[in-house]
Write a protein that holds these residues in place. Structure first.
Motif, PDB file in Angstrom:
ATOM      1  N   GLY A   1       0.809  -1.213   0.000  1.00  0.00           N
ATOM      2  CA  GLY A   1       0.000   0.000   0.000  1.00  0.00           C
ATOM      3  C   GLY A   1       0.841   1.260   0.000  1.00  0.00           C
TER       4      GLY A   1
ATOM      5  N   GLY B   1       0.770   2.028  -3.667  1.00  0.00           N
ATOM      6  CA  GLY B   1      -0.597   2.530  -3.587  1.00  0.00           C
ATOM      7  C   GLY B   1      -0.721   3.926  -3.013  1.00  0.00           C
TER       8      GLY B   1
ATOM      9  N   GLN C   1      -1.475   4.695   0.190  1.00  0.00           N
ATOM     10  CA  GLN C   1      -1.215   4.787   1.621  1.00  0.00           C
ATOM     11  C   GLN C   1       0.044   5.601   1.888  1.00  0.00           C
ATOM     12  OE1 GLN C   1      -1.662   1.069   3.659  1.00  0.00           O
ATOM     13  NE2 GLN C   1      -0.525   1.733   5.461  1.00  0.00           N
TER      14      GLN C   1
ATOM     15  N   TYR D   1      -3.719   7.948   5.376  1.00  0.00           N
ATOM     16  CA  TYR D   1      -4.100   8.329   4.011  1.00  0.00           C
ATOM     17  C   TYR D   1      -4.317   9.839   3.969  1.00  0.00           C
ATOM     18  CZ  TYR D   1      -5.034   3.343   3.598  1.00  0.00           C
ATOM     19  OH  TYR D   1      -4.907   1.972   3.613  1.00  0.00           O
TER      20      TYR D   1
ATOM     21  N   SER E   1      -8.244   2.852  -1.905  1.00  0.00           N
ATOM     22  CA  SER E   1      -7.196   1.879  -1.588  1.00  0.00           C
ATOM     23  C   SER E   1      -7.756   0.510  -1.231  1.00  0.00           C
ATOM     24  CB  SER E   1      -6.336   2.394  -0.429  1.00  0.00           C
ATOM     25  OG  SER E   1      -7.029   2.320   0.805  1.00  0.00           O
TER      26      SER E   1
ATOM     27  N   SER F   1      -6.827  -0.992  -5.000  1.00  0.00           N
ATOM     28  CA  SER F   1      -6.170  -1.894  -4.065  1.00  0.00           C
ATOM     29  C   SER F   1      -4.916  -2.506  -4.688  1.00  0.00           C
ATOM     30  CB  SER F   1      -7.117  -3.016  -3.637  1.00  0.00           C
ATOM     31  OG  SER F   1      -6.437  -3.970  -2.849  1.00  0.00           O
TER      32      SER F   1
END
Length: 260
Positions: A175, A179, A181, A203, A212, A217
């Motif tokens: 993440g 991603g 995060q 976040y 996310s 994801s």
């Protein structure tokens, strides 16, 4: 409560001496009083943060979603002994003693107001190891109202790090690396009423968090199996909004130009 905590520290000193701890206080404050509490907390902390206190950091969050407490205060120390021996009122008393009559009246009013919020709370002490159990994107600006997602879990095996690392490999590391995060990690239980492992994920906003766990994801495929195999019983999830933290010895309200 402090007697119990001190006993645990003496009993487990060898196992925690190389770890830092976070003393988490959970406040049940009516929603319409949360803003006033945060302002009062800032005023109190700016007076009580003397050089004698061994506070290494503090982060405060207000509740946004879930069945959790309305305000969470996380205060970081190098050791559990420092946490137990910390007296947040010592600096306040010193300021009162050295003040003139007008200053004393102002401090008395502030102290009384702050104390009125302390009656309905619980607390726990948790171990943290940010070197091994935390990751983040580089150069994150944490002085914002970022979203903190918290998940609390108990383990089947009692191996807290096995559970923690399984989640880090499944969700947190990908993440952060690929991603939306900003950062995340976990802490483990030391004393008080709490779960074995507490995961936290940051976040930039609620939209990024929603993406996310749905369309964006990047969780490790199949990684959930190793994690859920370690989970015992029910778990608890909460969503919080960051409202302020300590910067350079003062409590800074989150966001630009929010020092006052």
């Amino acid at each position: 409560m402090k007697t119990i905590k001190l006993f645990l520290i003496l009993l487990f000193t060898t196992s925690i001496s190389a770890q830092g701890v976070v003393d988490i206080t959970y406040f049940d404050i009516p929603a319409d009083k949360v803003g006033d509490f945060i302002q009062t907390h800032k005023q109190f902390m700016d007076i009580s943060l003397t050089d004698e206190r061994k506070v290494e950091g503090q982060w405060v969050y207000r509740h946004w979603y879930g069945s959790g407490h309305s305000v969470v205060v996380e205060t970081y120390f190098a050791s559990a002994a420092d946490a137990v021996n910390d007296d947040p009122w010592a600096g306040f008393r010193e300021a009162w003693t050295s003040g003139n009559d007008e200053r004393k009246k102002t401090l008395e009013a502030l102290g009384t107001k702050y104390a009125s919020y302390l009656g309905n709370h619980t607390d726990e002490i948790r171990n943290y190891d940010f070197e091994n159990n935390f990751v983040s994107k580089p150069d994150v600006n944490w002085d914002t109202n970022f979203v903190l997602v918290v998940g609390n879990y108990n383990t089947k095996s009692g191996d807290w790090n096995k559970l923690g690392q399984a989640y880090m490999d499944w969700q947190t590391r990908p993440g952060v690396e690929k991603g939306l995060q900003l950062g995340g990690g976990y802490t483990s239980h030391f004393s008080g009423s709490g779960y074995d492992v507490r995961f936290f994920s940051g976040y930039a906003n609620l939209v990024d968090f929603a993406k996310s766990i749905t369309t964006d994801s990047v969780a490790t495929e199949g990684g959930g199996a190793a994690f859920w195999a370690e989970v015992a019983g029910e778990h608890e999830d909460q969503i919080y909004i960051h409202v302020g933290h300590i910067i350079d010895g003062k409590f800074d309200l989150a966001g630009p130009n929010s020092e006052e």
